[in-house]
Every structure is written in C-alpha cells, then in structure tokens.
Motif scaffolding. Structure first.
Motif, PDB file in Angstrom:
ATOM      1  N   GLY A 158      32.551 -76.596  21.573  1.00  0.00           N
ATOM      2  CA  GLY A 158      31.458 -77.165  22.359  1.00  0.00           C
ATOM      3  C   GLY A 158      31.058 -78.558  21.913  1.00  0.00           C
ATOM      4  N   GLU A 159      31.714 -79.101  20.905  1.00  0.00           N
ATOM      5  CA  GLU A 159      31.401 -80.437  20.388  1.00  0.00           C
ATOM      6  C   GLU A 159      32.459 -81.426  20.862  1.00  0.00           C
ATOM      7  OE1 GLU A 159      30.389 -82.432  16.012  1.00  0.00           O
ATOM      8  OE2 GLU A 159      31.466 -80.530  16.165  1.00  0.00           O
ATOM      9  N   THR A 160      32.018 -82.624  21.294  1.00  0.00           N
ATOM     10  CA  THR A 160      32.934 -83.656  21.765  1.00  0.00           C
ATOM     11  C   THR A 160      33.073 -84.731  20.699  1.00  0.00           C
ATOM     12  OG1 THR A 160      32.305 -83.255  24.056  1.00  0.00           O
ATOM     13  CG2 THR A 160      33.398 -85.339  23.579  1.00  0.00           C
ATOM     14  N   LEU A 188      54.678 -97.744  16.694  1.00  0.00           N
ATOM     15  CA  LEU A 188      54.035 -96.844  17.648  1.00  0.00           C
ATOM     16  C   LEU A 188      52.529 -96.894  17.456  1.00  0.00           C
ATOM     17  CD1 LEU A 188      56.336 -93.675  17.316  1.00  0.00           C
ATOM     18  CD2 LEU A 188      56.452 -95.482  19.053  1.00  0.00           C
ATOM     19  N   THR A 189      51.794 -96.763  18.558  1.00  0.00           N
ATOM     20  CA  THR A 189      50.334 -96.736  18.485  1.00  0.00           C
ATOM     21  C   THR A 189      49.815 -95.486  19.183  1.00  0.00           C
ATOM     22  OG1 THR A 189      50.106 -98.045  20.506  1.00  0.00           O
ATOM     23  CG2 THR A 189      50.159 -99.247  18.415  1.00  0.00           C
ATOM     24  N   ASP A 190      48.633 -95.055  18.756  1.00  0.00           N
ATOM     25  CA  ASP A 190      47.985 -93.883  19.348  1.00  0.00           C
ATOM     26  C   ASP A 190      46.591 -94.294  19.786  1.00  0.00           C
ATOM     27  OD1 ASP A 190      47.314 -91.374  20.154  1.00  0.00           O
ATOM     28  OD2 ASP A 190      46.989 -90.559  18.147  1.00  0.00           O
ATOM     29  N   THR A 191      46.253 -94.020  21.045  1.00  0.00           N
ATOM     30  CA  THR A 191      44.943 -94.371  21.569  1.00  0.00           C
ATOM     31  C   THR A 191      43.958 -93.238  21.308  1.00  0.00           C
ATOM     32  OG1 THR A 191      45.938 -95.729  23.293  1.00  0.00           O
ATOM     33  CG2 THR A 191      43.650 -95.077  23.613  1.00  0.00           C
ATOM     34  N   VAL A 192      42.819 -93.579  20.744  1.00  0.00           N
ATOM     35  CA  VAL A 192      41.793 -92.580  20.442  1.00  0.00           C
ATOM     36  C   VAL A 192      41.217 -92.045  21.746  1.00  0.00           C
ATOM     37  CG1 VAL A 192      39.622 -92.129  19.257  1.00  0.00           C
ATOM     38  CG2 VAL A 192      41.257 -93.769  18.290  1.00  0.00           C
ATOM     39  N   LYS A 193      41.159 -90.715  21.854  1.00  0.00           N
ATOM     40  CA  LYS A 193      40.632 -90.071  23.050  1.00  0.00           C
ATOM     41  C   LYS A 193      39.406 -89.232  22.690  1.00  0.00           C
ATOM     42  CE  LYS A 193      45.239 -89.703  25.126  1.00  0.00           C
ATOM     43  NZ  LYS A 193      46.274 -88.772  25.632  1.00  0.00           N
ATOM     44  N   GLU A 194      38.528 -89.104  23.665  1.00  0.00           N
ATOM     45  CA  GLU A 194      37.368 -88.245  23.479  1.00  0.00           C
ATOM     46  C   GLU A 194      37.737 -86.857  23.996  1.00  0.00           C
ATOM     47  OE1 GLU A 194      32.670 -88.934  23.860  1.00  0.00           O
ATOM     48  OE2 GLU A 194      33.745 -89.053  25.750  1.00  0.00           O
ATOM     49  N   ALA A 195      37.601 -85.857  23.158  1.00  0.00           N
ATOM     50  CA  ALA A 195      38.032 -84.513  23.538  1.00  0.00           C
ATOM     51  C   ALA A 195      37.060 -83.485  23.007  1.00  0.00           C
ATOM     52  CB  ALA A 195      39.440 -84.238  23.004  1.00  0.00           C
ATOM     53  N   SER A 196      37.090 -82.335  23.640  1.00  0.00           N
ATOM     54  CA  SER A 196      36.276 -81.223  23.169  1.00  0.00           C
ATOM     55  C   SER A 196      36.936 -80.640  21.926  1.00  0.00           C
ATOM     56  CB  SER A 196      36.164 -80.150  24.261  1.00  0.00           C
ATOM     57  OG  SER A 196      35.431 -79.039  23.795  1.00  0.00           O
ATOM     58  N   ALA A 197      36.240 -80.682  20.831  1.00  0.00           N
ATOM     59  CA  ALA A 197      36.803 -80.214  19.568  1.00  0.00           C
ATOM     60  C   ALA A 197      37.040 -78.709  19.624  1.00  0.00           C
ATOM     61  CB  ALA A 197      35.873 -80.554  18.409  1.00  0.00           C
ATOM     62  N   VAL A 198      38.099 -78.274  18.982  1.00  0.00           N
ATOM     63  CA  VAL A 198      38.421 -76.856  18.933  1.00  0.00           C
ATOM     64  C   VAL A 198      38.336 -76.367  17.496  1.00  0.00           C
ATOM     65  CG1 VAL A 198      39.924 -76.953  20.949  1.00  0.00           C
ATOM     66  CG2 VAL A 198      40.896 -77.308  18.683  1.00  0.00           C
ATOM     67  N   ASP A 250      48.045 -80.330  14.705  1.00  0.00           N
ATOM     68  CA  ASP A 250      48.439 -81.728  14.554  1.00  0.00           C
ATOM     69  C   ASP A 250      47.401 -82.693  15.106  1.00  0.00           C
ATOM     70  OD1 ASP A 250      48.779 -80.994  17.170  1.00  0.00           O
ATOM     71  OD2 ASP A 250      50.594 -82.203  17.471  1.00  0.00           O
ATOM     72  N   ARG A 251      46.172 -82.212  15.365  1.00  0.00           N
ATOM     73  CA  ARG A 251      45.122 -83.073  15.904  1.00  0.00           C
ATOM     74  C   ARG A 251      43.971 -83.165  14.915  1.00  0.00           C
ATOM     75  NH1 ARG A 251      47.674 -85.999  18.972  1.00  0.00           N
ATOM     76  NH2 ARG A 251      45.691 -86.759  19.828  1.00  0.00           N
ATOM     77  N   ALA A 252      43.433 -84.386  14.777  1.00  0.00           N
ATOM     78  CA  ALA A 252      42.298 -84.639  13.880  1.00  0.00           C
ATOM     79  C   ALA A 252      41.112 -85.105  14.707  1.00  0.00           C
ATOM     80  CB  ALA A 252      42.668 -85.683  12.836  1.00  0.00           C
ATOM     81  N   TYR A 253      39.935 -84.543  14.435  1.00  0.00           N
ATOM     82  CA  TYR A 253      38.708 -84.906  15.139  1.00  0.00           C
ATOM     83  C   TYR A 253      37.838 -85.730  14.194  1.00  0.00           C
ATOM     84  CZ  TYR A 253      40.388 -81.446  18.418  1.00  0.00           C
ATOM     85  OH  TYR A 253      41.165 -80.749  19.308  1.00  0.00           O
ATOM     86  N   ILE A 254      37.485 -86.941  14.642  1.00  0.00           N
ATOM     87  CA  ILE A 254      36.842 -87.938  13.791  1.00  0.00           C
ATOM     88  C   ILE A 254      35.335 -87.949  14.049  1.00  0.00           C
ATOM     89  CG2 ILE A 254      36.853 -90.344  13.076  1.00  0.00           C
ATOM     90  CD1 ILE A 254      39.502 -88.824  12.642  1.00  0.00           C
ATOM     91  N   SER A 255      34.557 -87.791  12.976  1.00  0.00           N
ATOM     92  CA  SER A 255      33.093 -87.821  13.107  1.00  0.00           C
ATOM     93  C   SER A 255      32.524 -89.220  12.894  1.00  0.00           C
ATOM     94  CB  SER A 255      32.460 -86.848  12.108  1.00  0.00           C
ATOM     95  OG  SER A 255      32.809 -87.199  10.782  1.00  0.00           O
ATOM     96  N   LYS A 256      33.268 -90.096  12.230  1.00  0.00           N
ATOM     97  CA  LYS A 256      32.760 -91.436  11.953  1.00  0.00           C
ATOM     98  C   LYS A 256      33.937 -92.388  11.711  1.00  0.00           C
ATOM     99  CE  LYS A 256      29.516 -93.871   8.900  1.00  0.00           C
ATOM    100  NZ  LYS A 256      28.629 -93.731   7.716  1.00  0.00           N
ATOM    101  N   GLY A 257      33.834 -93.609  12.285  1.00  0.00           N
ATOM    102  CA  GLY A 257      34.830 -94.641  12.008  1.00  0.00           C
ATOM    103  C   GLY A 257      35.654 -95.056  13.210  1.00  0.00           C
ATOM    104  N   LEU A 258      35.722 -94.228  14.253  1.00  0.00           N
ATOM    105  CA  LEU A 258      36.500 -94.556  15.442  1.00  0.00           C
ATOM    106  C   LEU A 258      35.709 -94.200  16.696  1.00  0.00           C
ATOM    107  CD1 LEU A 258      40.089 -93.256  14.519  1.00  0.00           C
ATOM    108  CD2 LEU A 258      39.331 -95.635  14.623  1.00  0.00           C
TER     109      LEU A 258
END
Length: 371
Positions: A301-303, A54-64, A343-351
């Motif tokens: 307010g951060e993407t 299985l693969t997961d596509t990285v999405k740009e989202a408003s961080a919560v 269950d969601r992780a917000y990535i600041s660097k690397g992706l």
C-alpha cells in the motif's frame, strides 16, 4: 678591457640573479606542465562513454512485501474422485497399489458379489418380459382390429408392455453402473491419475453401506498448496497475489502460482487463516503431503521510487547510485533503501521518479568519481 673589482662583483651578482630567475621560470614551467599532464589523465565522462552504458529510469511503483510462509501439497479437489462400493461382497483381486498411475476405465479390483448375480437375473428376466409382453400386445392389436378383443383388453396389453420396458431400462441401468464380468463385480476408475488412497486388500469383506471409500484417485496435473496465514499477515495478502513455492524434494526448482482462495474464518485451534494456492504441476513432480516453503509478493500500500537492485553500489555501510545529470554529466548520489524484493529496490530517500541511473559498470564509475 679591465673591469674594476666593484663593477666585476656587481656584474657577477646580476649574472647569478639572472640564472636563478631563468631556473625558476624553468621549474615553474615544469610544474605547470606536470599539472597539465595530471589533469589530462584524470577520469572524465564523455558522450561516447555514456552512450556505451545502460541506464535505468526511476519509476514510482506500489511497494511490495515478501511474506514467507509454510504449507503442504494437496490434490486438486476438482480433479479427485473417491470410489465407494455399490454392492456388498468379497474382494478377490486388487490390482493396484498406493501411488500407482491408473487410466480412466481401468479395473482396480474384482469382487465376488451375490448382489451382482441378482442384478444379472433381474436384467435377463426383464428382457424376457419385454419380449413376452410385446408379443401379447401385438396379438391383442390384431384381435381388436378383428373385433375379437375389447378396448379394455388392448389397453391392458399395452400397459403390461410399457411396464416391462420400464423395468428393462431400470435393470439395464443397474447392470451398466455395476460393471461385471465372468469373474465378478469390477471396481473401475472414472478418472486417470494416481492412487492417493487405498483401503482395500484381497479377501476383504465389503459392504455397500460402509462409509469408507475403497480408493481415491487424483489427477495431479494441477495441485493445491494449503497455507496457514498468521493474523499479522492476513491484511497483507489477497486473492491473485503471485506466489513462489519450493520444496525439500526439489530445492533448486521453483514452482509459480497464485493465491486461489482465502478462508473467511480463523482456525479456532491454531489461530491461523487457511489459504489455498493453485499450481500447475509439470511432470507431476509435486506429490500430496510434501512440505512446501511459500514466498508471497504482497502489496504494502506504500508508493516509492523503484529501481533495479543491480544499480546499487554498497560502500562503507551505505548505498549509492550514479545519477545522470545531463549530457556527459554524472554524480554519485547516496540513497536509502526502504526494502528490496527479489531484483527490485524501493528507495525511501535520494531519488525521485524520472531520474536516470547508470545500470552497467557502475562500480567502476563510482571508484573513478569518488577519487
């Protein structure tokens, strides 16, 4: 044939050298064979393997952000009634207790009241007046047609009849509002629900001008959670934010709802702002007064790039993911996690948005690729 000693010695040396050369070639061949065998047994990513994962596509989202607050359960004000006495009297039979379930129209208590006797008397008198004035009005009409009564007499009889009808409607309305039977004045509930407040016991003297209600009935199919929001969190929440609520009574059960209202003023005593959450209450499990823990998912307010937290591999105090480069190509990518919410992780660097990461058996692949 006899070979000279020198020739024999030279031939012997050549023979030994040839043997060593052949042995060296054999050893070298064995060494290459071992390398080839070792290379063949190393981990390789194939199309078949990738297609099975299985693969997961990285999405740009408003961080919560997840904010933890406390509160208490309260009845829904739109589904709650306070019952006051309409007459004075003495309570005789109080049929319900605090916490009881009641149905619409059910009698909660009976009161002996002199006022009810007066209301009944007025009603009976008004009915008699209606019959009497009607008979006089009809007789006056006949006399007027025969010329034996004047226009003034007819108008007076009609006016008396209309007044009697108006008084009859008033008396009937009073009796209808103040339900009574042979035992006395009946205190009934206009709503189905729970008795959440009770201020009446048998033989209690009740006055109609008393400001204290006798009962409070609440429908608990939906309830409110009253929350105190600290000043530092006010800017992070807004009406409509999803909320999860847990209680001490049901620690393994999560109730979901949304912020229904946020006050516009701070509490001057506690320096907090009050917010209200509306929650559907299946089975009426939540009761007024229960303590509640609240988790609010608020937008920061951060993407940031967003992935499932299950795709992360944690090793040596760092987080990694397995990134798919293309057909049968993958590599280990270190990442920095800004925050994790559920269950969601917000990535600041690397992706970056659009990258594909392995979402199944990623630990196995990580261990195989890092060797």
């Amino acid at each position: 044939m006899i070979i000279p000693i020198k020739m024999h010695t030279k031939y012997k040396i050549l023979s030994i050298s040839a043997a060593l050369f052949i042995t060296g070639l054999s050893l070298q061949g064995c060494h290459h064979a071992d390398e080839s065998q070792e290379k063949d047994t190393r981990f390789q990513v194939t199309d078949t393997l990738l297609n099975s994962l299985l693969t997961d596509t990285v999405k740009e989202a408003s961080a919560v952000s997840q904010i933890s607050l406390t509160g208490s359960i309260a009845p829904d004000e739109t589904k709650m009634v306070k019952i006051f006495p309409l007459v004075s009297g003495v309570a005789q039979d109080v049929n319900v207790q605090l916490g009881d379930v009641v149905q619409k129209g059910q009698t909660l208590a009976i009161m002996k009241s002199a006022e009810m006797a007066a209301f009944t008397k007025d009603y009976v008198s008004s009915e008699a007046d209606i019959r009497n004035t009607k008979r006089i009005y009809e007789s006056t009409q006949d006399l007027y047609k025969s010329g034996l009564a004047s226009q003034k007499d007819l108008e007076q009889a009609q006016s008396d009849y209309q007044k009697a009808q108006a008084e009859g409607k008033r008396a009937n309305a009073v009796v209808s509002i103040n339900k009574s039977n042979a035992n006395g004045y009946e205190v009934k509930t206009p709503l189905s629900g729970y008795v959440v407040e009770k201020n009446l016991t048998s033989n209690t003297q009740v006055r109609a001008d008393n400001s204290q209600n006798l009962f409070t009935i609440a429908d608990l199919s939906t309830v409110y959670v009253l929350v105190n929001v600290y000043e530092s969190d006010i800017s992070k929440i807004q009406t409509g934010d999803p909320v999860k609520v847990t209680t001490l009574s049901y620690p393994d059960k999560t109730f979901e709802g949304k912020i229904d209202r946020i006050d516009n003023m701070l509490d001057p005593d506690n320096k907090v702002m009050h917010a209200r959450i509306k929650i559907v209450n299946p089975g009426n499990l939540l009761k007024p007064g229960m303590f509640a823990n609240i988790q609010i998912k608020a937008k920061s307010g951060e993407t940031l790039p967003e992935i499932s937290s299950s795709t992360l591999v944690f090793d040596n105090n760092k987080n990694y993911v397995i990134v798919v480069d293309g057909k049968a190509k993958v590599h280990i990518q270190p990442v920095e996690v800004a925050k994790t919410v559920e269950d969601r992780a917000y990535i600041s660097k690397g992706l970056k948005p659009g990258d594909r990461v392995i979402a199944s058996r990623q630990v196995y692949m990580y261990e195989s690729l890092k060797d």
